[in-house]
Write an enzyme that holds these catalytic residues in place. Structure first.
Site, PDB file in Angstrom:
ATOM      1  N   LYS A 275     -27.775  38.058  -3.064  1.00 23.86           N
ATOM      2  CA  LYS A 275     -27.109  39.256  -3.256  1.00 23.86           C
ATOM      3  C   LYS A 275     -26.884  39.767  -4.898  1.00 23.86           C
ATOM      4  O   LYS A 275     -26.926  38.842  -5.680  1.00 23.86           O
ATOM      5  CB  LYS A 275     -25.519  38.994  -2.690  1.00 23.86           C
ATOM      6  CG  LYS A 275     -25.585  38.814  -1.234  1.00 23.86           C
ATOM      7  CD  LYS A 275     -24.125  38.656  -0.814  1.00 23.86           C
ATOM      8  CE  LYS A 275     -23.952  38.523   0.703  1.00 23.86           C
ATOM      9  NZ  LYS A 275     -24.303  39.611   1.426  1.00 23.86           N
ATOM     10  N   ARG A 349     -25.927  35.497  12.161  1.00 19.93           N
ATOM     11  CA  ARG A 349     -26.453  35.477  13.399  1.00 19.93           C
ATOM     12  C   ARG A 349     -27.535  34.362  13.728  1.00 19.93           C
ATOM     13  O   ARG A 349     -27.395  33.859  14.787  1.00 19.93           O
ATOM     14  CB  ARG A 349     -27.434  36.890  13.396  1.00 19.93           C
ATOM     15  CG  ARG A 349     -28.369  36.981  12.586  1.00 19.93           C
ATOM     16  CD  ARG A 349     -29.077  38.373  12.535  1.00 19.93           C
ATOM     17  NE  ARG A 349     -28.158  39.341  11.568  1.00 19.93           N
ATOM     18  CZ  ARG A 349     -28.301  40.330  11.199  1.00 19.93           C
ATOM     19  NH1 ARG A 349     -29.333  40.969  11.756  1.00 19.93           N
ATOM     20  NH2 ARG A 349     -27.516  40.970  10.474  1.00 19.93           N
TER      21      ARG A 349
HETATM   22  N1  BES Z   1     -21.541  38.169   5.129  1.00 16.24           N
HETATM   23  C1  BES Z   1     -22.551  39.315   5.003  1.00 16.24           C
HETATM   24  C2  BES Z   1     -21.974  40.534   5.699  1.00 16.24           C
HETATM   25  C3  BES Z   1     -20.994  41.089   4.749  1.00 16.24           C
HETATM   26  C4  BES Z   1     -21.471  41.703   3.416  1.00 16.24           C
HETATM   27  C5  BES Z   1     -19.546  41.193   5.045  1.00 16.24           C
HETATM   28  C6  BES Z   1     -20.348  42.463   2.927  1.00 16.24           C
HETATM   29  C7  BES Z   1     -18.736  41.717   4.415  1.00 16.24           C
HETATM   30  C8  BES Z   1     -18.908  42.728   3.135  1.00 16.24           C
HETATM   31  C9  BES Z   1     -23.780  39.020   5.827  1.00 16.24           C
HETATM   32  O1  BES Z   1     -24.259  37.502   6.061  1.00 16.24           O
HETATM   33  C10 BES Z   1     -24.885  39.630   5.238  1.00 16.24           C
HETATM   34  O2  BES Z   1     -25.440  39.581   4.329  1.00 16.24           O
HETATM   35  N2  BES Z   1     -25.423  40.798   5.790  1.00 16.24           N
HETATM   36  C11 BES Z   1     -26.402  41.568   5.543  1.00 16.24           C
HETATM   37  C12 BES Z   1     -27.608  41.781   6.678  1.00 16.24           C
HETATM   38  C13 BES Z   1     -28.713  42.526   6.330  1.00 16.24           C
HETATM   39  C14 BES Z   1     -29.611  41.651   5.453  1.00 16.24           C
HETATM   40  C15 BES Z   1     -29.607  42.659   7.660  1.00 16.24           C
HETATM   41  C16 BES Z   1     -25.856  42.913   5.171  1.00 16.24           C
HETATM   42  O3  BES Z   1     -24.782  43.278   5.841  1.00 16.24           O
HETATM   43  O4  BES Z   1     -26.290  43.443   4.007  1.00 16.24           O
HETATM   44 MN    MN Z   2     -25.503  37.168   4.285  1.00 12.76          MN
END
Ligand code: BES
Ligand code: MN
Ligand code: ZN
Length: 497
Positions: A275, A349
């Protein structure tokens, strides 16, 4: 945990010395009702000058020139005919928040005649709201003993109830609800170097011991034996061992079994699909699904509803270590499906899928609800107020929406059309862990559906509601909210087959 006690007394003020007294009033109502001759004119003056009209969320702090009550806080409830449970919880939250911020040793709330609404348990609602509003997280702030900071702070709010509008037992239950929610907030607010998967398991064991639940924790070796390679794959990049935490509430004679599953990523760096640095610290909150399920079990262990409830909380870190899984890796899930990990940041997931399939296999629940900070897309779709909902069963969905309404943890359904499933079909494996651009919350939910089978299931995406929520009286302005605790507990407590 920092919150406070509520002492209920069935009387009005009687020379009580208070740092602050709070009173509620409906729109165009009389905030002076029930106040002493010393205080009433002050409240009336505020109305006269239109400083206070009783509008929803309105507050007005008045300073009596002398007397036993040092401050008088007027709090607006809005239109009387529109007032519902949440109106009172939020107003009480605003009171709790204000009082906790004043640094006074004594405070009270006066319930004047006519405050209340049909079908609202005022004692429960006010106690819950007051304690939630007063919550602060100060575990890492060093206190200066010379300033007596701890000693002078508010410990208890007295609820003056001369007309018996609230019941003492309700006040007690409202406090228990708030404490369970605050436990979940604490778990979320602890940094990830403290709140590791192992520590989360220890917290679950403590809840089990306190509330007479059964706790089982599966470690890495058991996960290997059972073939949970989606969960193991996410955990591989970290030196912290993964934990699969299970709590069981099994009352004698119960026929129905509910299963709650919570995402317990104690830190989500994204893994190799790392990230951006900005706000990455917030990914310590990525275990709020598991923490919410744990808080609900704390409450269920006290209310003891006549249904079996099994909580399953997969916990690990998602880090880019030398052994970390890489984009394109293929893993075999507990249920035998093969999964292409196209993005290591879509890790929730993966751990939920294994936990879900194993949990359903092992405990044969009649209904499953999972709760997860799953997608940033959910924050885009619904912002910070409602949690997203995906389901395969309209009857269960209805029950969850209803529990959302009664608890104040609002949820909103998103469509789960079959056509969306196309985008997560795998190229080299059965399925892949991300879809194309768009509908990210739906495809995230539909990925989990591959591990549910025919069991009635609801998925709650709490990415927008688990932290960073603003302008709700009972919710802190910073940090974890404890969302989902009340919803899940109420779902179990109100359950009807
Ligand atoms: N934990 C995150 C989701 C999230 C992001 C929650 C920001 C709250 C604030 C999750 O694991 C994630 O990184 N999801 C990705 C999925 C994508 C790679 C398909 C996302 O939401 O960017
Ligand atoms: Mn994630
Ligand atoms: Zn995550």
């Amino acid at each position: 945990m920092n919150t406070l006690d509520i002492t209920w007394v069935k009387r009005g003020l009687d020379g009580d010395k208070l740092g602050c007294l709070a009173v509620f009033a409906f729109e165009d109502g009389d905030p002076a009702l029930g106040l002493s001759p010393a205080l009433a004119p002050l409240a009336r003056r505020a109305v006269e000058l239109k400083e206070f009209t009783g509008g929803k969320g309105q507050t007005c702090m008045l300073l009596p020139p002398s007397g036993d009550v040092q401050r008088l806080l007027l709090v607006g409830l809005g239109a009387a005919d529109k007032a519902e449970r949440e109106t009172f919880r939020r107003a009480a939250g605003t009171v709790g928040k204000t009082l906790a911020g004043l640094k006074i040793p004594t405070a009270g709330v006066l319930l004047a005649r006519g405050i209340g609404s049909k079908g609202v348990d005022l004692g429960e609602t006010l106690a819950e709201g007051l304690a939630l509003g007063a919550y602060t997280f100060e575990d890492y702030q060093t206190k200066k003993p010379e300033k007596n900071e701890k000693k002078d702070s508010l410990k208890t709010i007295t609820l003056f109830d001369p007309h018996g509008a609230a019941k003492e037992a309700s006040v007690e239950w409202g406090l228990q609800r708030a404490r369970a929610i605050c436990l979940t907030r604490d778990l979320g607010n602890h940094p990830s170097n403290v709140l590791t998967p192992t520590r989360l398991a220890a917290e679950a064991k403590a809840v089990a011991k306190r509330r007479g639940l059964k706790c089982t924790v599966l470690g890495e070796k058991e996960m290997q034996k059972k073939g949970m390679h989606m969960l193991l794959g996410v955990a591989k990049g970290s030196r912290q061992p993964p934990q699969l935490i299970v709590l069981e509430h099994r009352p004698r004679g119960a026929k129905t079994t509910l299963m709650f599953v919570g995402k317990g990523i104690t830190f989500d760096s994204g893994g190799i699909s790392i990230k951006p640095s900005a706000q990455m610290d917030e990914m310590k909150f990525d275990m709020c699904g598991a923490a919410g399920v744990l808080g609900a079990m704390e409450l269920i262990g006290q209310a003891k509803p006549p249904v079996n409830v099994v909580a399953v909380m997969p916990a690990c870190e998602n880090l880019p270590g030398g052994l970390a899984q890489k984009p394109g890796d293929v893993v075999r899930a507990y249920n035998g499906k093969t999964v292409e990990v196209m993005n290591t940041d879509a890790e929730g997931r993966l751990i939920l899928g294994d936990a879900m399939a194993w949990g359903i296999d092992t405990y044969k629940p009649d209904a499953v609800v999972d709760m997860a900070t799953l997608t940033g897309a959910c924050v885009v779709a619904l912002g910070h107020y409602a949690s997203g909902l995906i389901s395969n069963d309209p009857a269960l969905e209805k029950k969850v929406v209803q529990a959302g309404k009664s608890s104040g943890d609002t949820v909103w359904p998103l469509p789960a059309f079959e056509e969306y499933e196309e985008s997560i079909k795998g190229k080299v494996a059965d399925i892949q862990n991300i879809g194309g651009y768009g509908a990210g919350t739906i495809t995230g939910g539909l990925f989990i559906k591959h591990f549910v089978g025919k069991t009635p299931w609801v998925h709650l995406d709490i990415a927008g509601t688990a932290w960073g929520v603003k302008s709700l009286g009972h919710v802190p302005n910073e940090g974890a909210t404890g969302v989902g605790v009340a919803l899940l507990a109420d779902l179990a407590i109100q359950w009807k087959d």
